[in-house]
Design a protein around this motif. Structure first.
Motif, PDB file in Angstrom:
ATOM      1  N   ILE A 198       0.829  -1.203   0.000  1.00 56.73           N
ATOM      2  CA  ILE A 198       0.000   0.000   0.000  1.00 56.73           C
ATOM      3  C   ILE A 198       0.865   1.255   0.000  1.00 56.73           C
ATOM      4  N   ILE A 199       1.946   1.260   0.769  1.00 66.86           N
ATOM      5  CA  ILE A 199       2.866   2.410   0.761  1.00 66.86           C
ATOM      6  C   ILE A 199       3.425   2.617  -0.642  1.00 66.86           C
ATOM      7  N   ALA A 200       3.630   1.521  -1.385  1.00 62.61           N
ATOM      8  CA  ALA A 200       4.134   1.613  -2.759  1.00 62.61           C
ATOM      9  C   ALA A 200       3.047   2.020  -3.752  1.00 62.61           C
ATOM     10  N   GLY A 201       1.838   2.264  -3.260  1.00 61.81           N
ATOM     11  CA  GLY A 201       0.774   2.767  -4.130  1.00 61.81           C
ATOM     12  C   GLY A 201      -0.081   1.703  -4.779  1.00 61.81           C
ATOM     13  N   HIS A 202      -0.010   0.455  -4.284  1.00 65.80           N
ATOM     14  CA  HIS A 202      -0.802  -0.625  -4.864  1.00 65.80           C
ATOM     15  C   HIS A 202      -1.637  -1.312  -3.780  1.00 65.80           C
ATOM     16  N   MET A 203      -2.140  -2.481  -4.087  1.00 66.18           N
ATOM     17  CA  MET A 203      -3.057  -3.176  -3.197  1.00 66.18           C
ATOM     18  C   MET A 203      -2.777  -4.670  -3.265  1.00 66.18           C
ATOM     19  N   ASP A 204      -2.959  -5.367  -2.143  1.00 65.75           N
ATOM     20  CA  ASP A 204      -2.822  -6.823  -2.139  1.00 65.75           C
ATOM     21  C   ASP A 204      -3.926  -7.417  -1.268  1.00 65.75           C
ATOM     22  N   LEU A 205      -4.956  -7.915  -1.926  1.00 67.01           N
ATOM     23  CA  LEU A 205      -6.100  -8.498  -1.227  1.00 67.01           C
ATOM     24  C   LEU A 205      -5.916  -9.990  -0.971  1.00 67.01           C
ATOM     25  N   SER A 206      -4.798 -10.550  -1.394  1.00 72.58           N
ATOM     26  CA  SER A 206      -4.628 -12.001  -1.330  1.00 72.58           C
ATOM     27  C   SER A 206      -3.972 -12.491  -0.049  1.00 72.58           C
ATOM     28  N   VAL A 207      -3.504 -11.583   0.816  1.00 69.79           N
ATOM     29  CA  VAL A 207      -2.654 -12.003   1.933  1.00 69.79           C
ATOM     30  C   VAL A 207      -3.358 -12.980   2.880  1.00 69.79           C
ATOM     31  N   GLU A 208      -4.667 -12.792   3.091  1.00 70.71           N
ATOM     32  CA  GLU A 208      -5.379 -13.706   3.990  1.00 70.71           C
ATOM     33  C   GLU A 208      -5.382 -15.126   3.444  1.00 70.71           C
ATOM     34  N   SER A 209      -5.704 -15.276   2.154  1.00 70.17           N
ATOM     35  CA  SER A 209      -5.757 -16.606   1.545  1.00 70.17           C
ATOM     36  C   SER A 209      -4.375 -17.225   1.437  1.00 70.17           C
ATOM     37  N   VAL A 210      -3.359 -16.401   1.179  1.00 69.89           N
ATOM     38  CA  VAL A 210      -1.984 -16.898   1.115  1.00 69.89           C
ATOM     39  C   VAL A 210      -1.558 -17.461   2.473  1.00 69.89           C
ATOM     40  N   ALA A 211      -1.911 -16.757   3.540  1.00 71.56           N
ATOM     41  CA  ALA A 211      -1.600 -17.247   4.883  1.00 71.56           C
ATOM     42  C   ALA A 211      -2.290 -18.584   5.141  1.00 71.56           C
ATOM     43  N   ALA A 212      -3.550 -18.697   4.706  1.00 68.77           N
ATOM     44  CA  ALA A 212      -4.295 -19.942   4.909  1.00 68.77           C
ATOM     45  C   ALA A 212      -3.661 -21.097   4.135  1.00 68.77           C
ATOM     46  N   ALA A 221      -5.966  -2.212  10.550  1.00 65.32           N
ATOM     47  CA  ALA A 221      -4.745  -1.877  11.285  1.00 65.32           C
ATOM     48  C   ALA A 221      -3.843  -0.956  10.475  1.00 65.32           C
ATOM     49  N   VAL A 222      -3.724  -1.236   9.173  1.00 61.60           N
ATOM     50  CA  VAL A 222      -2.862  -0.431   8.308  1.00 61.60           C
ATOM     51  C   VAL A 222      -3.381   1.003   8.201  1.00 61.60           C
ATOM     52  N   VAL A 223      -4.696   1.141   7.981  1.00 60.93           N
ATOM     53  CA  VAL A 223      -5.282   2.477   7.830  1.00 60.93           C
ATOM     54  C   VAL A 223      -5.240   3.235   9.151  1.00 60.93           C
ATOM     55  N   ILE A 224      -5.617   2.555  10.238  1.00 64.53           N
ATOM     56  CA  ILE A 224      -5.572   3.192  11.554  1.00 64.53           C
ATOM     57  C   ILE A 224      -4.140   3.589  11.903  1.00 64.53           C
ATOM     58  N   GLY A 225      -3.170   2.790  11.445  1.00 70.43           N
ATOM     59  CA  GLY A 225      -1.766   3.063  11.723  1.00 70.43           C
ATOM     60  C   GLY A 225      -1.184   4.218  10.933  1.00 70.43           C
ATOM     61  N   GLY A 226      -1.994   4.865  10.098  1.00 65.50           N
ATOM     62  CA  GLY A 226      -1.529   6.066   9.409  1.00 65.50           C
ATOM     63  C   GLY A 226      -1.034   5.866   7.994  1.00 65.50           C
ATOM     64  N   VAL A 227      -1.200   4.662   7.431  1.00 60.51           N
ATOM     65  CA  VAL A 227      -0.798   4.422   6.043  1.00 60.51           C
ATOM     66  C   VAL A 227      -1.913   4.912   5.127  1.00 60.51           C
ATOM     67  N   SER A 228      -1.564   5.795   4.200  1.00 66.94           N
ATOM     68  CA  SER A 228      -2.554   6.329   3.269  1.00 66.94           C
ATOM     69  C   SER A 228      -2.819   5.330   2.149  1.00 66.94           C
ATOM     70  N   LEU A 229      -4.094   5.089   1.842  1.00 65.18           N
ATOM     71  CA  LEU A 229      -4.443   4.182   0.751  1.00 65.18           C
ATOM     72  C   LEU A 229      -4.058   4.761  -0.605  1.00 65.18           C
ATOM     73  N   LYS A 230      -3.704   6.043  -0.645  1.00 61.71           N
ATOM     74  CA  LYS A 230      -3.236   6.660  -1.883  1.00 61.71           C
ATOM     75  C   LYS A 230      -1.771   6.335  -2.150  1.00 61.71           C
ATOM     76  N   GLY A 231      -1.072   5.818  -1.140  1.00 62.18           N
ATOM     77  CA  GLY A 231       0.331   5.463  -1.280  1.00 62.18           C
ATOM     78  C   GLY A 231       1.262   6.593  -0.889  1.00 62.18           C
TER      79      GLY A 231
END
Length: 331
Positions: free
Chosen positions: A62-76, A263-273
């Motif tokens: 997200i900091i790099a300006g992109h998105m990764d929705l797969s992390v939950e399934s990858v962990a599983a 957690a990421v958004v609350i932690g101050g990471v902007s979704l805009k990157g």
């Protein structure tokens, strides 16, 4: 505005989530019976270990300006791979290595490899084929979870090998080693983001990818590395999840993606990157864990958790816009 006041305001803005966490802990300690005790605080840190590790990889992308929705399934999937090989009950094969300690690095490397390969696949399609990160990683979220169901047949693997499970049982200064692994990950990747060219380049890419490319920085390489890291870190989260549950089920980790985003958004990471720090993300993880603990102690229905998390995310987004306005005035 004098320089001292300006610096103080900048410090508060940069560490606002830590002040929020401190305020929440003080309020809960004052008004919730039995909240203020070392055991509760240790439980907050322990309960946040898996989510914390997963949030690191998500934050990098997200900091790099992109998105990764797969992390939950990858962990599983990583947890299921470890469970099938090294669990002795259910669908576990009960693989034994000699000496037994070899099962620790082998299982960890397996989880990291599974995650890293999926991350590389996502990164290639996003960076080289120029496809939308949202669409690609959403597709990975679906097909990887489906692969978990196919491999497991909807069944579970139980009784993880004691040599691996040891990390969830052994404690150091009141915390299991899994929690210390999460803390170490935050320290290491915080230093990487703050002190290395790679970390600084990720922030620059998230801020303005075109300008970063024109500055001679290898944008594509850094972005692919970010996706590979996100996948591998999600694999590590899956390894910790398998240790924590002593196995793996087909629906393991469901709901972690939303909490990681929160957690990421609350932690101050902007979704805009281009904006955010990993220490802030860890504070966001601890804040969510502290609230969950308070809800459990008060005996409130679990539904309250989702309501509060959703409101916190909304407040964090509004707060981010407010902080940007203040920074513009300070500039």
């Amino acid at each position: 505005m004098n320089p001292r006041t300006r610096n103080a305001l900048e410090f508060v803005l940069d560490n606002l989530v830590w002040f929020m966490l401190l305020l929440v802990l003080v309020v809960f300690s004052l008004f919730i019976p039995n909240y203020f005790q070392l055991g509760i605080f240790a439980n907050i840190i322990e309960a946040s270990s898996v989510l914390g590790v997963m949030s690191i990889g998500l934050a990098l992308v997200i900091i790099a300006g992109h998105m990764d929705l797969s992390v939950e399934s990858v962990a599983a999937l990583s947890a299921m791979a470890v469970g099938i090989l090294f669990c002795s009950s259910g669908i576990g094969l009960g693989v034994q290595l000699h000496p037994e300690w070899l099962m620790v690095p082998v299982s960890l490397l397996l989880a990291l490899a599974v995650g890293g390969l999926i991350g590389a696949f996502n990164g290639y399609l996003v960076v080289k084929v120029k496809m939308s990160a949202f669409i690609i990683t959403l597709a990975s979220y679906i097909w990887v979870r489906g692969l978990v169901l196919v491999i497991s047949g909807g069944r579970s693997a139980q009784d993880l090998a004691p040599a691996i499970r040891w990390f969830g049982i052994q404690r150091l200064i009141g915390l299991p080693l899994t929690a210390w692994i999460a803390v170490a990950c935050f320290v290491v990747f915080s230093l990487i983001m703050a002190k290395t060219p790679f970390g600084r380049h990720l922030v620059m890419i998230g801020g303005n990818e075109t300008a970063t490319f024109r500055a001679g920085i290898r944008v594509n390489r850094n972005l692919i590395i970010a996706f590979v890291l996100a996948g591998a870190i999600a694999g590590l989260a899956g390894w910790l999840l398998a240790i924590r549950t002593s196995g793996a089920t087909a629906n393991l980790g469901v709901g972690l993606l939303f909490n990681a985003f929160a957690a990421v958004v609350i932690g101050g990471v902007s979704l805009k990157g281009g904006v955010g720090t990993l220490p802030g993300v860890y504070a966001g993880v601890l804040l969510l864990s502290a609230i969950n603990t308070a809800i459990n102690l008060m005996g409130l229905p679990a539904n309250f958790t989702q309501v509060i998390h959703g409101l916190l995310v909304l407040a964090a987004v509004l707060l981010d816009a407010f902080k940007q306005t203040i920074r513009q005035r300070l500039a």
